[in-house]
Design a protein around this motif. Structure first.
Motif, PDB file in Angstrom:
ATOM      1  N   GLY A 369     -14.541 -32.290  -6.668  1.00 30.93           N
ATOM      2  CA  GLY A 369     -14.667 -31.075  -7.459  1.00 30.93           C
ATOM      3  C   GLY A 369     -13.363 -30.428  -7.846  1.00 30.93           C
ATOM      4  N   GLY A 370     -12.262 -31.188  -7.785  1.00 23.33           N
ATOM      5  CA  GLY A 370     -10.974 -30.672  -8.225  1.00 23.33           C
ATOM      6  C   GLY A 370     -10.152 -29.998  -7.151  1.00 23.33           C
ATOM      7  N   ASN A 371     -10.625 -30.003  -5.898  1.00 20.04           N
ATOM      8  CA  ASN A 371      -9.833 -29.368  -4.840  1.00 20.04           C
ATOM      9  C   ASN A 371      -8.859 -30.355  -4.210  1.00 20.04           C
ATOM     10  N   LEU A 372      -8.124 -29.884  -3.216  1.00 22.11           N
ATOM     11  CA  LEU A 372      -7.069 -30.681  -2.578  1.00 22.11           C
ATOM     12  C   LEU A 372      -7.529 -31.346  -1.287  1.00 22.11           C
ATOM     13  N   LEU A 373      -8.818 -31.397  -1.076  1.00 23.07           N
ATOM     14  CA  LEU A 373      -9.360 -31.828   0.210  1.00 23.07           C
ATOM     15  C   LEU A 373      -8.818 -33.174   0.665  1.00 23.07           C
ATOM     16  N   ASN A 374      -8.745 -34.153  -0.233  1.00 20.63           N
ATOM     17  CA  ASN A 374      -8.337 -35.509   0.149  1.00 20.63           C
ATOM     18  C   ASN A 374      -6.929 -35.875  -0.317  1.00 20.63           C
ATOM     19  N   VAL A 375      -6.162 -34.879  -0.725  1.00 23.52           N
ATOM     20  CA  VAL A 375      -4.803 -35.155  -1.212  1.00 23.52           C
ATOM     21  C   VAL A 375      -3.807 -34.151  -0.625  1.00 23.52           C
ATOM     22  N   SER A 376      -4.019 -33.794   0.635  1.00 26.30           N
ATOM     23  CA  SER A 376      -3.268 -32.692   1.241  1.00 26.30           C
ATOM     24  C   SER A 376      -2.436 -33.140   2.429  1.00 26.30           C
ATOM     25  N   ILE A 377      -1.289 -32.519   2.584  1.00 28.77           N
ATOM     26  CA  ILE A 377      -0.489 -32.682   3.799  1.00 28.77           C
ATOM     27  C   ILE A 377      -0.877 -31.626   4.840  1.00 28.77           C
ATOM     28  N   LEU A 378      -1.080 -30.407   4.398  1.00 31.38           N
ATOM     29  CA  LEU A 378      -1.303 -29.296   5.326  1.00 31.38           C
ATOM     30  C   LEU A 378      -2.752 -29.154   5.765  1.00 31.38           C
ATOM     31  N   GLY A 379      -3.693 -29.562   4.934  1.00 30.81           N
ATOM     32  CA  GLY A 379      -5.094 -29.293   5.210  1.00 30.81           C
ATOM     33  C   GLY A 379      -5.472 -27.895   4.754  1.00 30.81           C
ATOM     34  N   GLU A 380      -6.763 -27.675   4.550  1.00 28.40           N
ATOM     35  CA  GLU A 380      -7.237 -26.424   3.964  1.00 28.40           C
ATOM     36  C   GLU A 380      -6.875 -25.204   4.800  1.00 28.40           C
ATOM     37  N   THR A 381      -7.142 -25.259   6.098  1.00 27.24           N
ATOM     38  CA  THR A 381      -6.930 -24.091   6.956  1.00 27.24           C
ATOM     39  C   THR A 381      -5.455 -23.748   7.074  1.00 27.24           C
ATOM     40  N   GLN A 382      -4.624 -24.762   7.310  1.00 25.41           N
ATOM     41  CA  GLN A 382      -3.197 -24.498   7.472  1.00 25.41           C
ATOM     42  C   GLN A 382      -2.572 -24.036   6.156  1.00 25.41           C
ATOM     43  N   ARG A 383      -3.026 -24.579   5.036  1.00 24.95           N
ATOM     44  CA  ARG A 383      -2.473 -24.146   3.752  1.00 24.95           C
ATOM     45  C   ARG A 383      -2.762 -22.666   3.501  1.00 24.95           C
ATOM     46  N   ALA A 384      -3.983 -22.235   3.795  1.00 23.52           N
ATOM     47  CA  ALA A 384      -4.323 -20.818   3.644  1.00 23.52           C
ATOM     48  C   ALA A 384      -3.483 -19.960   4.573  1.00 23.52           C
ATOM     49  N   TRP A 385      -3.249 -20.449   5.793  1.00 26.80           N
ATOM     50  CA  TRP A 385      -2.392 -19.735   6.750  1.00 26.80           C
ATOM     51  C   TRP A 385      -0.971 -19.630   6.216  1.00 26.80           C
ATOM     52  N   TRP A 386      -0.430 -20.743   5.683  1.00 28.33           N
ATOM     53  CA  TRP A 386       0.928 -20.750   5.126  1.00 28.33           C
ATOM     54  C   TRP A 386       1.055 -19.730   4.005  1.00 28.33           C
ATOM     55  N   GLN A 387       0.081 -19.696   3.126  1.00 22.56           N
ATOM     56  CA  GLN A 387       0.112 -18.744   2.024  1.00 22.56           C
ATOM     57  C   GLN A 387       0.110 -17.312   2.540  1.00 22.56           C
ATOM     58  N   ASN A 388      -0.706 -17.061   3.531  1.00 21.44           N
ATOM     59  CA  ASN A 388      -0.760 -15.712   4.095  1.00 21.44           C
ATOM     60  C   ASN A 388       0.545 -15.331   4.770  1.00 21.44           C
ATOM     61  N   GLN A 389       1.165 -16.277   5.478  1.00 18.95           N
ATOM     62  CA  GLN A 389       2.442 -16.005   6.134  1.00 18.95           C
ATOM     63  C   GLN A 389       3.516 -15.672   5.105  1.00 18.95           C
ATOM     64  N   MET A 390       3.569 -16.425   4.020  1.00 17.11           N
ATOM     65  CA  MET A 390       4.561 -16.177   2.980  1.00 17.11           C
ATOM     66  C   MET A 390       4.317 -14.840   2.290  1.00 17.11           C
ATOM     67  N   LYS A 391       3.067 -14.533   2.004  1.00 21.86           N
ATOM     68  CA  LYS A 391       2.740 -13.295   1.294  1.00 21.86           C
ATOM     69  C   LYS A 391       2.987 -12.066   2.150  1.00 21.86           C
ATOM     70  N   SER A 392       2.677 -12.158   3.435  1.00 25.88           N
ATOM     71  CA  SER A 392       2.775 -10.985   4.306  1.00 25.88           C
ATOM     72  C   SER A 392       4.168 -10.778   4.878  1.00 25.88           C
TER      73      SER A 392
END
Length: 679
Positions: A369-392
């Motif tokens: 469906g166009g997501n990064l599920l099978n083409v990721s280094i970080l994985g969904e949960t860690q990527r969201a965490w990384w984004q939050n760490q950078m933003k906050s």
């Protein structure tokens, strides 16, 4: 400060609160692990042969580590930890009785809380009549506190069996706040070809209690005992012990703590290896890392998954820097082009056709469906965490402890072949009386490129018509080089110099790093741009070379824009990137004709051309040294980040040279600008 001290157990990370008294800790609860409340502390040990260590500095806490010798494999070993703000331990803030357990290989990780921020402390361990070496550590500045400077080093890839560890002596004598270790603390293989004949005499050959033998004769760690034995051997080195005793370390793993170029719980030694999970092996590798690193993380052995530990975490240093450490192995997807499809690591992980890689990545994304599920280094949960760490993050700088390089390292085979043919043809033409000027040489290369781009590459060997090159030479020579002369005197040599047809394409050199996961890299850069997050610098290891340059929003765009910076340190002692590619062109027939792109030989001496090849095809690589071992020292201020790449010398008579550093190259990143200035 709370004068009470207490002890708790959680994933075998014990903790106590610093106080002014001398009372030993007790406590625990019904859920304590063996050796907690109500159990005997055990027998006396004989010493601490692997030294001491500290890690994960927070403003009010630090994690302390040791391993007790003298256990009988059945009973616990009694250990006392002492911590003081005085080097002579004349006043103790912690004096706690601990118990080193055989189930955890007699290692201890103890977290002390209630400490002052930006403060230096001293610690030691005691058992029986033995006292450990004294460790010195330092807590982080309080979050938000004005900070004028931060000094630290980042290192990676310290193969016991390659070159030397003289870098550790130099690092231990620096004035640093902490060390960042980006992985490959150990190498899981012993006796591999690249690990033979090039290490210092003070590092004897390693062996494994069990291990699995590969077809090439090397053995790789397989059991918990194997991985434990590697950490013990590495920690027996006095220089590594001194480094750990001098500064706190913030560490993550890369691949070799488990298996070369691994993903999740899959190994990659052969083209079909990763078809089968290696869950027990992965869990054993994770447990050994947990046991031997002073990291504020937990391991849940009751969880049967290989993802029973989380090592990604973040740190804040005053108002100056946020450090985000990621795990780029445990959650990553399979390489975009699997080895089973390519037949080997060539075409899957290394020297991968760029367009094919992009097409397969797009197909995998479309299937979900166009997501990064099978083409990721970080994985969904860690990527969201990384984004939050950078933003906050409210600090001036956002530092990213990143295992594998974000910098595009591409290669255009057609342009490269045109360049090689030109280099060989120009001297031949001079012998025929036609000495070309530099503009004429450029014209010749352009004509050859057009001919090569139009070549018939349907077969294994390309067929080139030279419809642009032959007329040009006729013009440049005033007709002296006719079509007949070209066909008899020049064309055969050009044809003989052509590499196989597969070479006439655009390639990604290393798809195990972020180049192989381009969609997720673009998503991260898009996020930083959209959120207006500036002053992001990645601290990277893995690739055994020095690199520095901006990370672009989209490397394939007509005009890529820089978003952040990636600084890559060479391995402390591991074989260089250059040596790998030199071995490929020396031993793989399909790549033999590309040898001048990697090296030439002048008066019997090997001359590295790979560094210039990389920069010629990747303009964003502002600094490259592809043939290096060493480390990186960072001085961070509100105005700039200064990074000194220390390149160490090679062995001299089986010993590390003194001084170890042979040269230093400094690069700078100014606040507010995602660019690199090479000094």
């Amino acid at each position: 400060m709370d004068r009470r001290q207490f002890l708790k157990w959680s994933g075998f990370l014990t903790a106590s609160v610093a106080a002014g008294g001398l009372t030993a800790c007790g406590g625990g609860g019904a859920g304590s692990l063996p050796g907690g409340a109500g159990s005997a502390l055990g027998i006396n040990g004989s010493g601490f042969g692997q030294g001491v260590a500290s890690g994960d500095p927070k403003p009010d806490s630090i994690v302390l580590w040791t391993r007790a010798d003298g256990g009988d494999g059945l009973q616990n070993v009694k250990v006392t930890l002492q911590l003081s703000d005085r080097a002579d331990f004349s006043a103790l803030l912690v004096n706690v009785a601990l118990s080193a357990q055989p189930d955890w290989d007699y290692t201890i990780r103890h977290k002390v809380t209630g400490l002052n921020s930006a403060a230096t402390y001293y610690y030691r361990f005691l058992t029986g009549q033995a006292v450990s070496m004294t460790g010195r550590t330092k807590t982080a500045p309080a979050a938000g506190a004005p900070l004028s400077q931060l000094k630290f080093a980042f290192i990676s890839c310290q193969d016991w069996s390659v070159n030397h560890w003289g870098a550790f002596d130099e690092l231990a004598n620096q004035d640093l706040d902490f060390i960042v270790h980006l992985g490959d603390y150990i190498y899981e293989t012993v006796g591999a070809g690249f690990q033979s004949g090039g290490n210092e005499t003070r590092h004897p050959a390693l062996s494994l209690p069990n291990g699995t033998q590969r077809a090439d004769g090397a053995r790789y760690a397989t059991t918990l005992a194997d991985y434990r034995s590697l950490y013990k051997s590495y920690r027996n080195d006095a220089r590594l012990q001194k480094l750990h005793a001098s500064f706190p370390m913030i560490a993550i793993w890369d691949d070799h703590e488990f298996s070369d170029d691994c993903w999740q719980d899959r190994q990659e030694y052969t083209a079909t290896d990763d078809s089968s999970p290696q869950t027990t092996r992965r869990r054993s590798a994770s447990q050994a890392w947990f046991e031997n690193m002073p990291a504020d993380v937990q391991l849940d052995l009751n969880n049967p998954s290989f993802q029973n530990i989380q090592i990604y975490r973040s740190f804040t240093f005053g108002d100056l820097a946020t450090l985000v450490m990621t795990d780029e192995r445990l959650y990553r997807s399979d390489h975009i082009i699997p080895e089973t499809q390519a037949g080997s690591e060539i075409g899957s992980r290394y020297f991968v056709q760029k367009n094919t890689l992009a097409q397969v990545e797009a197909s995998k994304m479309a299937s979900t469906g166009g997501n990064l599920l099978n083409v990721s280094i970080l994985g969904e949960t860690q990527r969201a965490w990384w984004q939050n760490q950078m933003k906050s993050a409210s600090t001036t700088w956002k530092l990213w402890g990143n295992e594998v390089s974000l910098l595009r390292m591409g290669f255009d085979g057609t342009i490269a072949v045109a360049s090689l043919l030109t280099q060989g043809l120009a001297p031949q033409l001079a012998g025929l009386g036609l000495t070309l000027t530099q503009p004429q040489i450029a014209q010749l290369q352009g004509a050859l490129y057009l001919d090569l781009a139009a070549a018939n590459t349907s077969g294994s060997t390309p067929v080139v018509s030279y419809t642009n090159t032959q007329p040009l030479l006729s013009t440049l020579s005033g007709g002296a080089i006719s079509a007949g002369m070209f066909n008899t005197a020049i064309k055969p040599g050009l044809d003989a110099s052509l590499p196989p047809s597969m070479f006439f394409d655009k390639f990604i050199l290393n798809a195990d790093q972020w180049d192989g996961y381009n969609a997720e890299r673009k998503a991260l850069m898009t996020y930083l741009k959209a959120q207006g997050i500036a002053n992001v610098v990645a601290l990277t290891g893995d690739i055994h070379a020095f690199f520095a340059g901006p990370v672009m929003d989209d490397y394939d765009a007509a005009s890529p824009s820089p978003v952040m910076v990636d600084l890559v340190t060479a391995g402390v002692s591991s074989n260089s990137l250059f040596s790998y590619f030199k071995n490929v062109v020396d031993t793989v027939p399909a790549f033999s004709k590309a040898k001048p792109l990697i090296y030439t030989t002048v008066s019997g001496q090997v001359v590295n051309t790979f560094t210039s090849t990389l920069q010629n095809f990747n303009s964003w690589l502002k600094y490259v040294d592809s043939d290096a071992q060493g480390y990186a020292l960072v001085t961070l201020t509100p105005a700039k980040l200064s990074c000194a790449f220390h390149k160490v010398g090679t062995l001299s008579g089986g010993s590390a040279p003194n001084p170890a550093t042979a040269s230093v190259k400094t690069v700078e990143v100014a606040v507010g600008s995602p660019s690199v200035n090479v000094l």
